[in-house]
Design a protein around this motif. Structure first.
Motif, PDB file in Angstrom:
ATOM      1  N   LYS A 152       0.828  -1.212   0.000  1.00 40.99           N
ATOM      2  CA  LYS A 152       0.000   0.000   0.000  1.00 40.99           C
ATOM      3  C   LYS A 152       0.860   1.260   0.000  1.00 40.99           C
ATOM      4  O   LYS A 152       1.815   1.365   0.780  1.00 40.99           O
ATOM      5  N   ASN A 154       0.097   4.203   1.067  1.00 46.93           N
ATOM      6  CA  ASN A 154      -0.081   5.080   2.232  1.00 46.93           C
ATOM      7  C   ASN A 154       0.648   4.580   3.480  1.00 46.93           C
ATOM      8  O   ASN A 154       0.580   5.201   4.535  1.00 46.93           O
ATOM      9  N   ILE A 155       1.334   3.443   3.353  1.00 48.23           N
ATOM     10  CA  ILE A 155       2.119   2.915   4.476  1.00 48.23           C
ATOM     11  C   ILE A 155       3.342   3.791   4.729  1.00 48.23           C
ATOM     12  O   ILE A 155       4.010   4.204   3.785  1.00 48.23           O
ATOM     13  N   ASN A 156       3.606   4.094   5.983  1.00 50.21           N
ATOM     14  CA  ASN A 156       4.819   4.828   6.353  1.00 50.21           C
ATOM     15  C   ASN A 156       5.989   3.841   6.453  1.00 50.21           C
ATOM     16  O   ASN A 156       6.044   3.022   7.363  1.00 50.21           O
ATOM     17  N   GLU A 158       9.246   4.085   7.117  1.00 51.89           N
ATOM     18  CA  GLU A 158      10.145   4.141   8.267  1.00 51.89           C
ATOM     19  C   GLU A 158       9.462   3.598   9.518  1.00 51.89           C
ATOM     20  O   GLU A 158      10.044   2.805  10.265  1.00 51.89           O
ATOM     21  N   ALA A 159       8.209   4.019   9.725  1.00 46.82           N
ATOM     22  CA  ALA A 159       7.476   3.549  10.897  1.00 46.82           C
ATOM     23  C   ALA A 159       7.304   2.034  10.870  1.00 46.82           C
ATOM     24  O   ALA A 159       7.405   1.354  11.898  1.00 46.82           O
ATOM     25  N   THR A 160       7.074   1.512   9.684  1.00 49.07           N
ATOM     26  CA  THR A 160       6.935   0.065   9.533  1.00 49.07           C
ATOM     27  C   THR A 160       8.249  -0.649   9.841  1.00 49.07           C
ATOM     28  O   THR A 160       8.273  -1.678  10.529  1.00 49.07           O
ATOM     29  N   GLN A 197      -1.017  -7.256   6.246  1.00 50.51           N
ATOM     30  CA  GLN A 197      -1.804  -6.014   6.187  1.00 50.51           C
ATOM     31  C   GLN A 197      -1.134  -4.931   5.355  1.00 50.51           C
ATOM     32  O   GLN A 197      -1.774  -3.937   4.994  1.00 50.51           O
TER      33      GLN A 197
ATOM     34  N   THR B 186       8.379   7.873  15.675  1.00 47.86           N
ATOM     35  CA  THR B 186       8.219   6.981  14.521  1.00 47.86           C
ATOM     36  C   THR B 186       7.529   5.689  14.940  1.00 47.86           C
ATOM     37  O   THR B 186       6.644   5.185  14.252  1.00 47.86           O
ATOM     38  N   TYR B 187       7.950   5.172  16.087  1.00 45.05           N
ATOM     39  CA  TYR B 187       7.321   3.957  16.610  1.00 45.05           C
ATOM     40  C   TYR B 187       5.824   4.164  16.831  1.00 45.05           C
ATOM     41  O   TYR B 187       5.009   3.321  16.446  1.00 45.05           O
ATOM     42  N   THR B 189       3.842   6.180  15.362  1.00 42.66           N
ATOM     43  CA  THR B 189       3.188   6.165  14.052  1.00 42.66           C
ATOM     44  C   THR B 189       2.923   4.729  13.596  1.00 42.66           C
ATOM     45  O   THR B 189       1.808   4.397  13.169  1.00 42.66           O
ATOM     46  N   GLY B 190       3.939   3.893  13.705  1.00 37.83           N
ATOM     47  CA  GLY B 190       3.786   2.493  13.298  1.00 37.83           C
ATOM     48  C   GLY B 190       2.780   1.759  14.150  1.00 37.83           C
ATOM     49  O   GLY B 190       1.954   0.984  13.649  1.00 37.83           O
ATOM     50  N   LEU B 191       2.853   2.005  15.448  1.00 35.92           N
ATOM     51  CA  LEU B 191       1.932   1.366  16.393  1.00 35.92           C
ATOM     52  C   LEU B 191       0.487   1.770  16.120  1.00 35.92           C
ATOM     53  O   LEU B 191      -0.411   0.914  16.058  1.00 35.92           O
ATOM     54  N   HIS B 193      -0.844   2.885  13.427  1.00 34.03           N
ATOM     55  CA  HIS B 193      -1.298   2.274  12.182  1.00 34.03           C
ATOM     56  C   HIS B 193      -1.633   0.795  12.386  1.00 34.03           C
ATOM     57  O   HIS B 193      -2.634   0.290  11.867  1.00 34.03           O
ATOM     58  N   GLN B 197      -5.418  -1.076  12.022  1.00 33.49           N
ATOM     59  CA  GLN B 197      -5.699  -2.226  11.146  1.00 33.49           C
ATOM     60  C   GLN B 197      -6.558  -3.280  11.814  1.00 33.49           C
ATOM     61  O   GLN B 197      -7.111  -4.170  11.166  1.00 33.49           O
TER      62      GLN B 197
END
Lengths: 200, 200
Positions: A152, A154-156, A158-160, A197, B186-187, B189-191, B193, B197
């Motif tokens: 996707k 819209n996924i970040n 770096e955060a991922t 996801q 950043t974490y 943001t990932g969390l 997201h 989901q």
DNA sequence: TAAAAAACATACTATCTAGTATGTTTTTTT
DNA sequence: AAAAAAACATACTAGATAGTATGTTTTTTA
């Protein structure tokens, strides 16, 4: 024996034994005496090759800890395969490949991060570089996945990447508390779902 | 002073100082002498209240480390709010509330898990219980979210709980390497997201 | 209020620790 | 082959460490 080879061999031996002892018992609680007993050499040899204990720490990080992460978690990410598949297999294959020693004692990098990551600045920098390299490789792969319409947009990225690394290192610590692998299996289920996801 | 109160007071003081010193410098590298210097009492007092160093470790885990996790990460999960919101706020509020000391030195529970989680069996059990309690509370909340049609029914509650805990503890270790909070942002943001989901 | 017990303080021990000083052996250079 | 240098070995030091033995003071009990 040739002097260069002999010297390199001894240095290498000290680093190998140090790595294993730090891994098993921690850096601060492993003494130079204990290391040298493991090499069957003496203290004289140690201080001939290393200025002090701090230096062996740096050598172990640079030549063992970094290499471990790079070979097993970074390099595989550069294979020319589907990004989602690469993420899933790299993380879960690694977890499945661990020896019981490695499962009992966690991740050498994470152990050092937690033990000495907040002490000497030099260690901090060396360990940070490992994490940064890992992060970069993950971001690159995720970006590639986006371009190739697998992930996707819209996924970040770096955060991922941070979320993946954090959860992996986290579970390697938590696994120490348990005597079997169910926690790892459960983690893999969660991880796989997380990566799914990301799919477009 | 009343003897019971005096004794309790001293015991409490020793545990408080021990906790802070273990937190800052690690368990194995904090000496009994150092602890007692911090209390301004002497070794006699220590060994009057505790059998040995192992015992203060257990006391700190039972009375400080466990309480920390429970108060800040478990208890809030039982509020009567939307499950998704509760997850997001509990995790991210906690991260945002940390002092710089707490950010620099990571999570006391995670530090102990990584330092002594693979040594003494007693520590292993005590620390495992903290994680298990946390896991249970998360599973309960996720299950409740499913029932109330907030969370997807096909989500594996246990795997999600483990994934949340792992990533949280993981990032608390990794943050030690950095000098600012960008990694935590950043974490988060990932969390966020990730939790999004889970939504139905 | 005297005796007992709890709450500490002081002084010690045996062991471990990082690091050094100075030796001996091995390899290399001249 | 002699001199120099590298690769170790041995013996030590000063300080830290967990734990003990034995004191003294404070509080409680009889």
């Amino acid at each position: 024996m040739d002097q260069r080879i002999k010297s390199e061999h001894t240095r290498h031996l000290i680093i190998e034994k140090s790595f294993l002892l730090f891994y098993e018992n921690g850096f601060k609680t492993t003494s130079v005496d204990t290391i040298m007993k493991a090499t069957k050499l003496t203290k004289g040899a140690f201080y001939h090759h290393f200025k002090n204990k701090s230096e062996i720490g740096h050598a172990v990080i640079a030549q063992k800890v970094q290499k471990r992460i790079h070979d097993s978690m970074i390099k595989p990410l550069y294979e020319n395969k589907n990004a989602i598949e690469l993420l899933k297999t790299t993380f879960s294959n690694r977890l499945k490949s661990f020896s019981s020693f490695e499962k009992e004692h966690g991740c050498p990098a994470n152990n050092l991060i937690n033990e000495i990551g907040d002490t000497e600045e030099g260690y901090q920098l060396a360990l940070k570089e490992i994490i940064n390299d890992w992060k970069k490789a993950l971001i690159l792969l995720i970006e590639k996945g986006k371009k190739e319409n697998e992930i996707k947009k819209n996924i970040n990225s770096e955060a991922t990447a941070i979320y993946l690394i954090s959860s992996f290192e986290g579970v390697r610590g938590i696994r120490k508390l348990y005597k079997d692998d169910t926690i790892l299996d459960t983690y893999i289920t969660g991880l796989t779902h997380y990566i799914e996801q990301l799919k477009k």
